[in-house]
Motif scaffolding. Structure first.
Motif, PDB file in Angstrom:
ATOM      1  N   TYR A  46       0.920  -0.941  -0.091  1.00 42.99           N
ATOM      2  CA  TYR A  46       0.135   0.122  -0.027  1.00 42.99           C
ATOM      3  C   TYR A  46       0.736   1.220   0.159  1.00 42.99           C
ATOM      4  N   THR A  47      -0.129   2.467  -0.332  1.00 43.79           N
ATOM      5  CA  THR A  47       0.963   3.995  -0.144  1.00 43.79           C
ATOM      6  C   THR A  47       0.155   4.579   0.400  1.00 43.79           C
ATOM      7  N   GLU A  48       0.927   6.172   1.210  1.00 42.24           N
ATOM      8  CA  GLU A  48       0.053   6.569   1.935  1.00 42.24           C
ATOM      9  C   GLU A  48      -1.129   6.769   1.373  1.00 42.24           C
ATOM     10  N   THR A  58      -3.864   2.085  -6.331  1.00 45.19           N
ATOM     11  CA  THR A  58      -3.662   1.516  -4.811  1.00 45.19           C
ATOM     12  C   THR A  58      -5.518   1.426  -4.064  1.00 45.19           C
TER      13      THR A  58
END
Length: 150
Positions: free
Chosen positions: A107-109, A134
């Motif tokens: 995951y990404t922020e 994402t």
């Protein structure tokens, strides 16, 4: 996000480093992580005990691919909003298991922020708005047919 409601969040993830990193990110974004579970039994017990608003649920936990069952039970029995976190979206059932969407791993922020905004808005974004790879919301039609809406 400080002007928005603080969510009480349960993290259901058996990879402890991922769980701790997500916990830290959620806290930095102004939310309360009320528990971290690594198995289905632990997740269901914590869900009942701490009564979270939202649960991030990995599909494959320490006791096997039990995350979908956890999502169904948290959503249907306890009214918890659920988001899946997985590297294998093919394991998500056609009825979405009561979840509102999925965050791709790693995951990404940005993906986590989008997911939180989606949940806090309580409705899907307009179709013309840009989607990311994402975070994929399942949409209001899917949610209305899910156990969560009953």
């Amino acid at each position: 996000m400080s002007s928005e409601k603080r969510l009480r969040i349960l993290v259901v993830e058996d990879e402890i480093l991922i769980a701790l990193e997500l916990e830290s990110l959620l806290q930095d974004l102004g939310h309360d992580v009320v528990g971290v579970a690594t198995s289905s039994a632990e997740a269901l017990a914590l869900g009942q005990e701490v009564k979270p608003d939202l649960a991030f649920v990995d599909i494959h936990l320490a006791d096997g691919p039990t995350g979908v069952d956890v999502a169904r039970q948290l959503a249907a029995r306890q009214g918890v909003t659920v988001l899946f976190m997985t590297a294998n979206a093919k394991r998500i059932p056609e009825d979405f298991g009561g979840a509102w969407g999925v965050i791709a791993k790693p995951y990404t922020e940005r993906g986590v922020r989008e997911a939180l905004s989606y949940v806090m808005a309580g409705k899907p974004r307009e179709p013309q708005e840009e989607r990311t790879v994402t975070f994929l919301p399942f949409g209001v039609t899917a949610r209305e047919g899910s156990p969560q809406a009953s």
